[in-house]
Scaffold this motif. Structure first.
Motif, mmCIF file in Angstrom:
data_model
loop_
_atom_site.group_PDB
_atom_site.id
_atom_site.type_symbol
_atom_site.label_atom_id
_atom_site.label_comp_id
_atom_site.label_asym_id
_atom_site.label_seq_id
_atom_site.Cartn_x
_atom_site.Cartn_y
_atom_site.Cartn_z
ATOM 1 N N VAL A 199 -1.742 3.170 3.251
ATOM 2 C CA VAL A 199 -3.150 2.778 3.178
ATOM 3 C C VAL A 199 -4.030 3.984 2.856
ATOM 4 O O VAL A 199 -5.105 3.850 2.273
ATOM 5 C CB VAL A 199 -3.609 2.079 4.464
ATOM 6 N N ARG A 200 -3.573 5.170 3.251
ATOM 7 C CA ARG A 200 -4.179 6.427 2.843
ATOM 8 C C ARG A 200 -3.124 7.499 3.120
ATOM 9 O O ARG A 200 -2.096 7.235 3.730
ATOM 10 C CB ARG A 200 -5.481 6.715 3.582
ATOM 11 N N ILE A 201 -3.374 8.704 2.654
ATOM 12 C CA ILE A 201 -2.369 9.763 2.788
ATOM 13 C C ILE A 201 -1.976 9.924 4.250
ATOM 14 O O ILE A 201 -2.824 10.130 5.120
ATOM 15 C CB ILE A 201 -2.889 11.088 2.222
ATOM 16 N N GLY A 202 -0.680 9.798 4.499
ATOM 17 C CA GLY A 202 -0.146 10.007 5.831
ATOM 18 C C GLY A 202 -0.170 8.803 6.735
ATOM 19 O O GLY A 202 0.316 8.867 7.873
ATOM 20 N N VAL A 203 -0.732 7.691 6.265
ATOM 21 C CA VAL A 203 -0.802 6.486 7.095
ATOM 22 C C VAL A 203 -0.098 5.352 6.372
ATOM 23 O O VAL A 203 -0.508 4.957 5.271
ATOM 24 C CB VAL A 203 -2.260 6.088 7.395
ATOM 25 N N ASN A 210 5.415 -1.458 -10.322
ATOM 26 C CA ASN A 210 4.533 -0.612 -9.504
ATOM 27 C C ASN A 210 3.117 -0.579 -10.052
ATOM 28 O O ASN A 210 2.156 -0.496 -9.283
ATOM 29 C CB ASN A 210 5.101 0.798 -9.407
ATOM 30 N N ALA A 211 2.972 -0.660 -11.363
ATOM 31 C CA ALA A 211 1.628 -0.650 -11.954
ATOM 32 C C ALA A 211 0.830 -1.868 -11.511
ATOM 33 O O ALA A 211 -0.393 -1.797 -11.333
ATOM 34 C CB ALA A 211 1.721 -0.599 -13.469
ATOM 35 N N LYS A 212 1.508 -2.986 -11.329
ATOM 36 C CA LYS A 212 0.845 -4.224 -10.904
ATOM 37 C C LYS A 212 0.888 -4.400 -9.388
ATOM 38 O O LYS A 212 0.388 -5.396 -8.868
ATOM 39 C CB LYS A 212 1.490 -5.431 -11.578
ATOM 40 N N LYS A 213 1.531 -3.464 -8.687
ATOM 41 C CA LYS A 213 1.672 -3.546 -7.227
ATOM 42 C C LYS A 213 2.293 -4.885 -6.828
ATOM 43 O O LYS A 213 1.848 -5.552 -5.882
ATOM 44 C CB LYS A 213 0.332 -3.343 -6.524
ATOM 45 N N ALA A 232 5.929 -5.445 2.960
ATOM 46 C CA ALA A 232 5.694 -4.184 2.249
ATOM 47 C C ALA A 232 5.251 -3.103 3.219
ATOM 48 O O ALA A 232 4.466 -3.363 4.146
ATOM 49 C CB ALA A 232 4.641 -4.368 1.160
ATOM 50 N N HIS A 233 5.766 -1.910 2.994
ATOM 51 C CA HIS A 233 5.313 -0.724 3.721
ATOM 52 C C HIS A 233 4.354 0.005 2.790
ATOM 53 O O HIS A 233 4.778 0.567 1.774
ATOM 54 C CB HIS A 233 6.496 0.158 4.094
ATOM 55 N N VAL A 234 3.076 -0.038 3.150
ATOM 56 C CA VAL A 234 2.014 0.394 2.255
ATOM 57 C C VAL A 234 1.342 1.646 2.793
ATOM 58 O O VAL A 234 0.990 1.711 3.975
ATOM 59 C CB VAL A 234 0.969 -0.731 2.083
ATOM 60 N N ILE A 247 -5.189 1.148 -1.838
ATOM 61 C CA ILE A 247 -4.056 1.807 -1.191
ATOM 62 C C ILE A 247 -3.736 3.108 -1.904
ATOM 63 O O ILE A 247 -4.188 3.339 -3.028
ATOM 64 C CB ILE A 247 -2.804 0.904 -1.181
ATOM 65 N N SER A 248 -2.935 3.939 -1.253
ATOM 66 C CA SER A 248 -2.489 5.188 -1.871
ATOM 67 C C SER A 248 -1.144 5.038 -2.543
ATOM 68 O O SER A 248 -0.819 5.804 -3.452
ATOM 69 C CB SER A 248 -2.410 6.298 -0.821
ATOM 70 N N GLY A 249 -0.356 4.083 -2.078
ATOM 71 C CA GLY A 249 0.958 3.883 -2.657
ATOM 72 C C GLY A 249 1.726 2.836 -1.880
ATOM 73 O O GLY A 249 1.265 2.332 -0.861
ATOM 74 N N ILE A 250 2.875 2.491 -2.406
ATOM 75 C CA ILE A 250 3.730 1.493 -1.769
ATOM 76 C C ILE A 250 5.114 2.100 -1.569
ATOM 77 O O ILE A 250 5.702 2.631 -2.513
ATOM 78 C CB ILE A 250 3.849 0.221 -2.626
ATOM 79 N N ASN A 251 5.596 2.023 -0.359
ATOM 80 C CA ASN A 251 6.960 2.455 -0.106
ATOM 81 C C ASN A 251 7.875 1.264 -0.384
ATOM 82 O O ASN A 251 7.960 0.791 -1.485
ATOM 83 C CB ASN A 251 7.083 3.008 1.303
ATOM 84 N N ALA A 252 8.534 0.750 0.578
ATOM 85 C CA ALA A 252 9.459 -0.349 0.342
ATOM 86 C C ALA A 252 8.734 -1.680 0.202
ATOM 87 O O ALA A 252 7.687 -1.907 0.820
ATOM 88 C CB ALA A 252 10.467 -0.445 1.484
#
Length: 120
Positions: free
Chosen positions: A101-105, A73-76, A97-99, A28-33
């Protein structure tokens, strides 16, 4: 393939405590909520707690002061510490979770659910 893996449910007496965990797996690219919902028997699914990225946590009125949501966040991973449990907390608990999955998605994902039973 993004998945949310939950753990930590079980049975406990009133007044007891449980800690739920929810780990995001996959690239993943990141995790929002990240947050938790629950589905009590015979009732609608309801929000328990939510931890937005960079925002303030919010809780259902019924759990304020008893439940605490946190994130590593480090452990997701997100956690739900549940104290002073009551029989009305009995439900299947679902991680959400709102993830990115890649930039912009951003995708909305759910865990498999874990049963929490509070009974004497």
């Amino acid at each position: 393939q993004v998945e949310l893996v939950e753990s930590g449910g079980g049975s406990v007496q009133p007044g007891g405590s449980l800690r739920l965990s929810c780990a995001v797996s996959g690239t993943i690219s990141g995790i929002n909520a990240m947050g938790w919902y629950r589905h009590p028997p015979g009732k609608e699914r309801e929000l328990v707690a939510m931890f937005p990225s960079g925002g303030t946590t919010n809780y259902a009125d019924s759990v304020k002061g008893r439940f605490t949501i946190s994130r590593n966040n480090a452990k997701k991973t997100a956690y739900l510490q549940m104290n002073t449990l009551k029989p009305e907390d009995t439900a299947v608990y679902y991680c959400n979770a709102h993830v990115q999955v890649r930039i912009g998605v951003v995708g909305n994902y759910w865990g498999q659910g874990t049963q929490v039973t509070v009974s004497s």
